[in-house]
Design an enzyme around this catalytic site. Structure first.
Site, short mmCIF file in Angstrom:
data_model
loop_
_atom_site.label_atom_id
_atom_site.label_comp_id
_atom_site.label_asym_id
_atom_site.label_seq_id
_atom_site.Cartn_x
_atom_site.Cartn_y
_atom_site.Cartn_z
N SER A 67 0.83 -1.21 0.00
CA SER A 67 0.00 0.00 0.00
C SER A 67 0.86 1.26 0.00
O SER A 67 1.78 1.37 0.81
CB SER A 67 -0.90 -0.01 1.24
OG SER A 67 -1.41 1.28 1.47
N GLY A 121 6.86 2.59 5.49
CA GLY A 121 7.28 2.78 6.89
C GLY A 121 6.55 1.84 7.83
O GLY A 121 6.94 1.69 8.98
N GLY A 122 5.46 1.22 7.36
CA GLY A 122 4.79 0.17 8.13
C GLY A 122 3.72 0.65 9.10
O GLY A 122 3.30 1.82 9.09
N HIS A 160 15.60 15.90 40.97
CA HIS A 160 14.40 16.15 41.77
C HIS A 160 13.76 17.47 41.32
O HIS A 160 14.49 18.43 41.08
CB HIS A 160 14.80 16.25 43.25
CG HIS A 160 13.68 16.75 44.12
ND1 HIS A 160 12.66 15.92 44.53
CD2 HIS A 160 13.41 17.98 44.63
CE1 HIS A 160 11.82 16.63 45.28
NE2 HIS A 160 12.24 17.88 45.34
C1 LIG Z 1 -3.15 0.85 17.12
C2 LIG Z 1 -1.79 0.28 17.42
C3 LIG Z 1 -0.98 0.89 18.35
C4 LIG Z 1 0.28 0.38 18.61
N1 LIG Z 1 1.07 1.01 19.53
C5 LIG Z 1 2.30 0.55 19.77
C6 LIG Z 1 3.17 1.24 20.66
O1 LIG Z 1 2.82 2.25 21.25
N2 LIG Z 1 4.43 0.76 20.83
C7 LIG Z 1 4.86 -0.37 20.19
O2 LIG Z 1 6.02 -0.74 20.35
N3 LIG Z 1 4.04 -1.05 19.35
C8 LIG Z 1 2.80 -0.62 19.13
N4 LIG Z 1 1.99 -1.27 18.25
C9 LIG Z 1 2.51 -2.49 17.60
C10 LIG Z 1 3.48 -2.10 16.47
O3 LIG Z 1 2.90 -1.15 15.62
C11 LIG Z 1 3.87 -3.33 15.68
O4 LIG Z 1 4.37 -4.31 16.56
C12 LIG Z 1 4.93 -3.02 14.66
O5 LIG Z 1 4.59 -1.94 13.85
C13 LIG Z 1 5.15 -4.26 13.78
O6 LIG Z 1 6.06 -3.97 12.78
P1 LIG Z 1 6.50 -5.07 11.74
O7 LIG Z 1 7.94 -4.83 11.50
O8 LIG Z 1 6.09 -6.42 12.15
O9 LIG Z 1 5.69 -4.77 10.42
P2 LIG Z 1 4.64 -3.66 10.02
O10 LIG Z 1 5.09 -2.32 10.43
O11 LIG Z 1 3.31 -4.13 10.44
O12 LIG Z 1 4.76 -3.68 8.44
C14 LIG Z 1 4.27 -4.68 7.64
C15 LIG Z 1 4.02 -4.09 6.27
O13 LIG Z 1 3.85 -5.14 5.35
C16 LIG Z 1 2.84 -4.77 4.41
N5 LIG Z 1 2.34 -6.02 3.83
C17 LIG Z 1 1.56 -6.96 4.40
N6 LIG Z 1 1.37 -8.00 3.57
C18 LIG Z 1 2.05 -7.70 2.43
C19 LIG Z 1 2.25 -8.38 1.21
N7 LIG Z 1 1.75 -9.59 0.96
N8 LIG Z 1 3.00 -7.75 0.26
C20 LIG Z 1 3.55 -6.53 0.47
N9 LIG Z 1 3.38 -5.85 1.62
C21 LIG Z 1 2.66 -6.44 2.59
C22 LIG Z 1 1.85 -3.99 5.25
O14 LIG Z 1 1.08 -3.09 4.45
C23 LIG Z 1 2.77 -3.23 6.21
O15 LIG Z 1 3.11 -1.95 5.75
C24 LIG Z 1 0.73 -0.78 17.94
C25 LIG Z 1 -0.08 -1.40 16.98
C26 LIG Z 1 -1.32 -0.87 16.71
C27 LIG Z 1 -2.18 -1.52 15.67
#
Ligand SMILES: Cc1cc2nc3c(=O)[nH]c(=O)nc-3n(C[C@H](O)[C@H](O)[C@H](O)COP(=O)(O)OP(=O)(O)OC[C@H]3O[C@@H](n4cnc5c(N)ncnc54)[C@H](O)[C@@H]3O)c2cc1C
Ligand SMILES: NC(=O)c1ccc[n+]([C@@H]2O[C@H](COP(=O)([O-])OP(=O)(O)OC[C@H]3O[C@@H](n4cnc5c(N)ncnc54)[C@H](O)[C@@H]3O)[C@@H](O)[C@H]2O)c1
Length: 456
Positions: free
Chosen positions: A35, A40-41, A444
């Protein structure tokens, strides 16, 4: 077919950091993201950063006690715009960090395996095949949509992603699920001015925490006006005129209830994103929950393919995905010393108001392991810095091994807990005696100095 030294599927934290590392070392890298809204995920687009931007805005809104709902709605609309500007700037920066590097090609399309070393990318206009002997899967996790009648295609039902696009503050918000996302959104929307009800199917709130900590959290959130309904079995969500009607029963008494809401948020967990990947043809196996099975160096059942971040199950945090990057970096280019089994204990924070942070074992877990422990507690009311902030709700708790003097675990439900827990984590990681924090010279007035008293 385009050949690369490494293909990364998914633009998450671990994957994008690995892409930059490989590129810096002169390797030819392909990164595939499905997407153009997700460069940046999850973390920067729909996870940590937008939620914590809104949590901060909500904290400001909580001071608008005498404001009308309309004034609060206007503030909320602006908060959503602030969030959007933060995330879009980060998205652009993340895209260009990789796309502008001569060794990296960013493909925008859905990645799936054709074989163990060929990945197909389906873009909006074509299908492209890429090949590499080394592939990294970083596709993250997605919201679980529970099988509740009436939630599919219901415009009043949201996920954590879609509700952050909502520009009208819901007067009444029902949240299904009282986990991390449920509690963070409950606290945030209550501060913005919504009337929030949390429906949790489990009998206890935050069941994996000690009951005294959970009670303090519940009491504090209830003071904000949040209503908790435990043992809630949600049966249906109807869209009646411009409102949602949530029907749920109490699973212990079978009594049925109805709640009206302007919005319903589903916060019932996230599952690994593996369904589009066609993993079988690549020899990559998943467990019963669909998470990719990996060893301590993050190799899947096909050793040329690795998985990082949420897609491999376990703890779902951005900093775990980042640490996955470090493990692969050290395995490929370093001393191979770093592995997942050395990671514990890992701290976490839930960004409610005040935040709840924890590391290591709680009292209940320590006692179940028959550890001989000393328990220390300190009410936030007793902390000078909390008094200066006018935020005196909460509780600190520490678990110490009586025989070794080492810290076994710590729970902080207090202002700045998400920062202070990192100090405790460092003391634990470096195997300090608890007296180290008891006698440390802190500034403090600060929240961290409360560790002197907690450990005394
Ligand atoms: C609402 C919310 C709040 C959060 N708050 C926190 C927080 O405060 N602190 C914290 O540490 N964690 C938090 N998390 C969890 C954290 O966001 C995730 O653990 C972290 O972003 C996971 O990163 P990742 O490297 O696994 O991949 P992601 O960042 O999830 O990236 C995966 C990417 O792969 C893409 N993708 C998926 N399938 C395919 C495919 N077949 N082909 C191509 N691209 C694909 C997706 O579009 C996505 O961009 C939160 C999560 C949510 C939902
Ligand atoms: N601060 C952070 O680090 C942070 C913030 C948000 C999310 N996250 C990550 O995102 C992940 C997902 O969060 P989450 O809150 O969606 O999941 P979760 O697993 O933490 O909580 C889901 C909750 O929903 C309840 N539930 C499930 N089905 C239900 C139903 N049909 N009716 C009522 N209740 C139901 C469960 O009992 C559970 O309490 C977390 O595991 C976390 O790692 C992290």
């Amino acid at each position: 077919m385009n050949a690369f030294d490494v293909i990364i599927i998914g633009f998450g934290k671990g994957g994008k950091t690995l892409a930059a590392e490989f590129a810096k070392r002169g390797r030819k890298v392909a990164i595939v993201e499905r997407s153009d809204k997700m460069y940046g995920g999850t973390c920067i687009n729909i996870g940590c950063i937008p939620t914590k931007t809104l949590v901060h805005q909500a904290k400001i809104a909580s001071g608008m006690e005498d404001s009308t709902f309309e004034e609060r709605s206007a503030f909320y609309r602006n908060a959503i715009a602030v969030k959007e500007s933060v995330t879009s700037a980060l998205r652009g920066k993340n895209y260009h960090n990789l796309a502008d590097h001569p060794n990296v090609t960013v493909y925008t399309g859905v990645g799936s395996f054709v074989s163990a070393d060929v990945v197909s990318v389906r873009t909006s206009t074509e299908e492209i095949w890429l090949t590499s002997k080394q592939i990294i899967i970083n596709t993250g996790a997605e919201t679980i949509i529970p099988p509740i009648e009436g939630v599919a295609d219901n415009s009043l039902v949201y996920t954590s992603t879609s509700i952050m696009e909502l520009t009208d503050l819901p007067r009444r918000l029902v949240i299904v699920g009282g986990g991390y996302i449920g509690l963070e959104f409950a606290s945030m929307y209550a501060s913005f001015g919504s009337q929030v009800t949390v429906l949790e199917s489990y009998p206890e709130l935050i069941a994996r925490e000690d009951r005294d900590i959970a009670a303090s959290v519940k009491e504090t959130l209830e003071k904000k006006g949040i209503v908790f309904r435990m043992n809630a079995k949600v049966q249906s969500v109807k869209h009646v005129e411009n409102r949602a009607v949530v029907v749920f029963s109490d699973s212990q008494t079978d009594e049925v209830f109805e709640l009206e809401a302007d919005a319903v948020l589903l916060a019932t967990g996230r599952r690994p994103n593996t369904k589009d990947l066609n993993l079988k043809v690549a020899g990559v196996e998943t467990d019963a929950r669909g998470a990719i099975i990996v060893d301590e160096y993050l190799k899947t059942t096909n050793p040329n393919i690795r998985a990082v971040g949420d897609v491999k199950g376990g703890l779902q945090f951005t900093y775990i995905s980042l640490d996955d990057y470090r493990i692969i970096r050290e395995d490929l280019f370093g001393d191979k010393e770093r592995k997942t089994s050395d990671r514990n204990p890992v701290a976490y924070s839930v960004f409610i108001d005040p935040p709840l942070a924890r590391i290591g074992l709680n009292e209940d877990e320590a006692r179940k392991q028959n550890l001989d422990v000393i328990i220390k507690k300190l009410p936030v009311m007793a902390i000078p810095r909390a008094k200066t902030l006018g935020e005196t709700d909460g509780l600190l708790k520490a678990v110490i091994d009586k025989n070794t003097g080492k810290i076994v675990g710590c729970m902080l439900f207090a202002p700045d807990a998400s920062e202070v827990i990192n100090i405790v984590a460092m003391a634990m990681k470096t195997a300090q005696d608890y007296t180290f924090l008891r006698d440390f010279i802190f500034t403090h007035p600060s929240m961290s100095e409360a560790l002197n008293d907690l450990f005394s």
